[in-house]
Design a protein around this motif. Structure first.
Motif, PDB file in Angstrom:
ATOM      1  N   TYR A 238      16.942 -44.224  29.075  1.00  0.00           N
ATOM      2  CA  TYR A 238      16.612 -42.374  29.196  1.00  0.00           C
ATOM      3  C   TYR A 238      15.884 -42.257  28.887  1.00  0.00           C
ATOM      4  CZ  TYR A 238      18.494 -37.715  28.395  1.00  0.00           C
ATOM      5  OH  TYR A 238      18.396 -36.587  28.506  1.00  0.00           O
ATOM      6  N   PHE A 239      14.950 -41.314  29.689  1.00  0.00           N
ATOM      7  CA  PHE A 239      13.745 -40.204  29.138  1.00  0.00           C
ATOM      8  C   PHE A 239      14.120 -39.217  29.614  1.00  0.00           C
ATOM      9  CE2 PHE A 239      12.914 -44.506  31.711  1.00  0.00           C
ATOM     10  CZ  PHE A 239      11.612 -44.891  31.026  1.00  0.00           C
ATOM     11  N   PRO A 240      14.474 -38.232  27.810  1.00  0.00           N
ATOM     12  CA  PRO A 240      14.273 -36.784  27.964  1.00  0.00           C
ATOM     13  C   PRO A 240      12.897 -36.371  27.895  1.00  0.00           C
ATOM     14  CG  PRO A 240      14.561 -38.363  25.637  1.00  0.00           C
ATOM     15  CD  PRO A 240      14.181 -39.002  26.798  1.00  0.00           C
ATOM     16  N   HIS A 241      13.016 -34.971  28.125  1.00  0.00           N
ATOM     17  CA  HIS A 241      12.140 -34.385  27.743  1.00  0.00           C
ATOM     18  C   HIS A 241      11.520 -34.764  26.111  1.00  0.00           C
ATOM     19  CE1 HIS A 241      11.671 -32.017  31.568  1.00  0.00           C
ATOM     20  NE2 HIS A 241      12.856 -31.601  31.295  1.00  0.00           N
ATOM     21  N   LEU A 242      10.049 -34.435  26.498  1.00  0.00           N
ATOM     22  CA  LEU A 242      10.100 -34.414  24.131  1.00  0.00           C
ATOM     23  C   LEU A 242      10.337 -33.005  23.998  1.00  0.00           C
ATOM     24  CD1 LEU A 242       6.653 -36.751  25.358  1.00  0.00           C
ATOM     25  CD2 LEU A 242       8.929 -37.429  24.970  1.00  0.00           C
ATOM     26  N   ARG A 243      10.434 -33.880  23.370  1.00  0.00           N
ATOM     27  CA  ARG A 243      10.715 -32.516  21.427  1.00  0.00           C
ATOM     28  C   ARG A 243       9.261 -32.054  21.187  1.00  0.00           C
ATOM     29  NH1 ARG A 243      14.549 -36.513  19.618  1.00  0.00           N
ATOM     30  NH2 ARG A 243      13.002 -36.319  18.103  1.00  0.00           N
ATOM     31  N   GLN A 244       9.009 -31.140  20.614  1.00  0.00           N
ATOM     32  CA  GLN A 244       7.590 -30.068  20.609  1.00  0.00           C
ATOM     33  C   GLN A 244       6.632 -30.953  19.621  1.00  0.00           C
ATOM     34  OE1 GLN A 244       6.310 -26.938  20.945  1.00  0.00           O
ATOM     35  NE2 GLN A 244       5.294 -26.681  19.706  1.00  0.00           N
ATOM     36  N   GLU A 245       7.697 -32.071  18.260  1.00  0.00           N
ATOM     37  CA  GLU A 245       6.043 -32.616  18.320  1.00  0.00           C
ATOM     38  C   GLU A 245       6.090 -34.075  18.819  1.00  0.00           C
ATOM     39  OE1 GLU A 245       4.554 -31.921  14.651  1.00  0.00           O
ATOM     40  OE2 GLU A 245       5.063 -30.057  15.002  1.00  0.00           O
ATOM     41  N   GLU A 246       6.834 -34.028  19.396  1.00  0.00           N
ATOM     42  CA  GLU A 246       6.272 -35.358  20.644  1.00  0.00           C
ATOM     43  C   GLU A 246       5.456 -34.729  21.178  1.00  0.00           C
ATOM     44  OE1 GLU A 246      11.096 -37.568  20.595  1.00  0.00           O
ATOM     45  OE2 GLU A 246      10.642 -36.349  21.253  1.00  0.00           O
ATOM     46  N   LEU A 247       5.436 -34.136  22.122  1.00  0.00           N
ATOM     47  CA  LEU A 247       4.599 -33.339  22.963  1.00  0.00           C
ATOM     48  C   LEU A 247       3.637 -33.274  21.993  1.00  0.00           C
ATOM     49  CD1 LEU A 247       6.311 -30.331  24.829  1.00  0.00           C
ATOM     50  CD2 LEU A 247       6.155 -32.525  25.584  1.00  0.00           C
ATOM     51  N   LEU A 248       3.241 -33.074  20.748  1.00  0.00           N
ATOM     52  CA  LEU A 248       1.971 -32.112  20.756  1.00  0.00           C
ATOM     53  C   LEU A 248       1.068 -33.619  20.408  1.00  0.00           C
ATOM     54  CD1 LEU A 248       2.631 -29.760  17.141  1.00  0.00           C
ATOM     55  CD2 LEU A 248       1.237 -29.371  20.234  1.00  0.00           C
ATOM     56  N   ALA A 249       1.950 -35.082  20.031  1.00  0.00           N
ATOM     57  CA  ALA A 249       1.278 -35.858  19.457  1.00  0.00           C
ATOM     58  C   ALA A 249       0.815 -36.795  20.790  1.00  0.00           C
ATOM     59  CB  ALA A 249       2.503 -36.849  18.365  1.00  0.00           C
ATOM     60  N   TRP A 250       2.019 -36.357  21.928  1.00  0.00           N
ATOM     61  CA  TRP A 250       1.503 -37.325  23.096  1.00  0.00           C
ATOM     62  C   TRP A 250       0.289 -36.328  23.992  1.00  0.00           C
ATOM     63  CZ3 TRP A 250       0.566 -34.961  28.100  1.00  0.00           C
ATOM     64  CH2 TRP A 250       0.366 -36.087  29.129  1.00  0.00           C
ATOM     65  N   LEU A 251      -0.079 -35.250  23.392  1.00  0.00           N
ATOM     66  CA  LEU A 251      -1.543 -34.098  24.036  1.00  0.00           C
ATOM     67  C   LEU A 251      -2.549 -35.002  23.212  1.00  0.00           C
ATOM     68  CD1 LEU A 251      -0.621 -30.907  24.659  1.00  0.00           C
ATOM     69  CD2 LEU A 251      -1.824 -32.485  26.024  1.00  0.00           C
ATOM     70  N   ASN A 252      -2.553 -35.699  22.073  1.00  0.00           N
ATOM     71  CA  ASN A 252      -3.602 -35.652  20.901  1.00  0.00           C
ATOM     72  C   ASN A 252      -4.020 -36.656  21.533  1.00  0.00           C
ATOM     73  OD1 ASN A 252      -4.253 -35.297  18.796  1.00  0.00           O
ATOM     74  ND2 ASN A 252      -3.593 -36.312  17.591  1.00  0.00           N
ATOM     75  N   GLN A 253      -2.822 -37.993  21.346  1.00  0.00           N
ATOM     76  CA  GLN A 253      -3.084 -39.188  22.524  1.00  0.00           C
ATOM     77  C   GLN A 253      -3.961 -38.909  23.948  1.00  0.00           C
ATOM     78  OE1 GLN A 253      -3.174 -42.064  20.781  1.00  0.00           O
ATOM     79  NE2 GLN A 253      -3.881 -42.676  22.361  1.00  0.00           N
TER      80      GLN A 253
END
Length: 346
Positions: free
Chosen positions: A141-156
């Motif tokens: 399952y690929f859900p929308h990322l939560r806020q902190e997950e989005l920030l971590a993904w962007l950081n990477q």
């Protein structure tokens, strides 16, 4: 997800995969990663791609039974597979006998074959095919990322581009672009290309990131709070030129004024900006502006504004009024209710 990536790195492949969910960017990325690992030489002879909305079960099975060319594995990708969706959805013209044949094949797939089924959204886990894949392969399952997950993904993403970003810049990017990774990836890559230096600041993000409707609506809120009627009307026109529906503009604006009312209540109880940020689900720099805007309106005026918005919505839906006429007038009335620039109201 971690286990799946580990298996791929070790060259351990399942015969069946079901990838489903709302976050299509990560889903598509995983399909590409699997494809590269299974077919490192990009051997098109051993790859077949189907659109599930068009292909029949018979076409899929014929491809699945085709012998592998030159050794290795055969990979079949079925995009938008219609046989798993929740709500009993079934592709037009598909009979139950064909699905039974597909289920029987999936119960004993060849050892040199992998099939990846993708579904946008949820699946019905009661379906026979879903249960078979969960037993014989992997359902992810690929859900929308939560806020902190989005920030971590962007950081990477920024690190990969050789940049670092302030947290405020990351938060603004998510606020401006939303939770679509497709959009966030484009905006992050643009910042990597055009920002000066290694550190991406909030100013860089505010200057270079494309402004979505949410940002423009927030600027509209700031304009009416400052009693700037001319800028308010200009921002309304900008939203309409961006293709935003008047009904949605009203909904977004109502949400912001609801936030102001909530901010007033929490601030009056002595709660901290951090508590307010958590309650609203917004980054700190936005919460600071909301807190300032909340002080520019009396509580009874905020309630009146929300009532006016509700009345405009009801008039539009019942045919007794048009939003195209009411929305500009509503914005002018809100400007009149805001405090004078030199101070707030009690």
């Amino acid at each position: 997800m971690h286990q799946l990536k580990k298996s791929i790195s070790l060259g351990l492949f399942s015969p069946l995969y079901l990838f489903y969910g709302e976050e299509d960017y990560l889903l598509e990325e995983m399909v590409r990663e699997l494809s590269r690992a299974m077919l490192p030489e990009q051997n098109g002879w051993n790859l077949a791609i189907f659109d599930g909305d068009e292909a029949a079960v018979g076409d899929l099975l014929a491809a699945a039974r085709t012998p592998v060319f030159g050794g290795g594995r055969r990979l079949i990708i079925v995009k938008n597979a219609p046989w798993f969706a929740a709500g009993g959805k079934k592709k037009a013209g598909e009979d139950s006998e064909g699905l039974e044949v597909l289920a029987a094949f999936c119960q004993k797939p060849p050892g040199d074959l992998s099939i990846i089924f993708t579904v946008a959204g949820s699946v019905d886990k009661r379906r026979k095919l879903v249960k078979i894949i969960e037993k014989q392969g992997r359902a992810v399952y690929f859900p929308h990322l939560r806020q902190e997950e989005l920030l971590a993904w962007l950081n990477q993403r920024f690190r990969t581009g050789g940049k670092k970003a302030e947290r405020a810049a990351l938060e603004y990017l998510v606020f401006a672009a939303g939770n679509s990774l497709h959009t966030l990836a484009l905006e992050a890559d643009k910042l990597c290309l055009y920002s000066q230096g290694q550190q991406i600041s909030l100013d860089d993000a505010q200057t270079l990131v494309s402004k979505g409707s949410q940002v423009v609506v927030f600027e509209l809120l700031e304009a009416v709070t400052a009693r700037n009627a001319l800028k308010s009307q200009s921002l309304l026109d900008q939203l309409l030129l961006q293709g935003e529906a008047q009904q949605r503009i009203l909904i977004l604006l109502a949400r912001e004024f609801h936030n102001l009312l909530l901010a007033q209540d929490m601030l009056s109880r002595g709660e901290s900006p951090g508590d307010l940020a958590a309650a609203l689900g917004l980054p700190p720099f936005v919460v600071r502006k909301i807190s300032a805007a909340a002080r520019s309106f009396r509580r009874r005026d905020l309630i009146t504004i929300l009532e006016l918005m509700l009345a405009a919505d009801a008039a539009q839906k019942t045919g007794s009024g048009k939003l195209s006429e009411q929305l500009p007038l509503l914005i002018l009335r809100i400007c009149a209710m805001a405090a004078a620039p030199q101070g707030g109201r009690e």
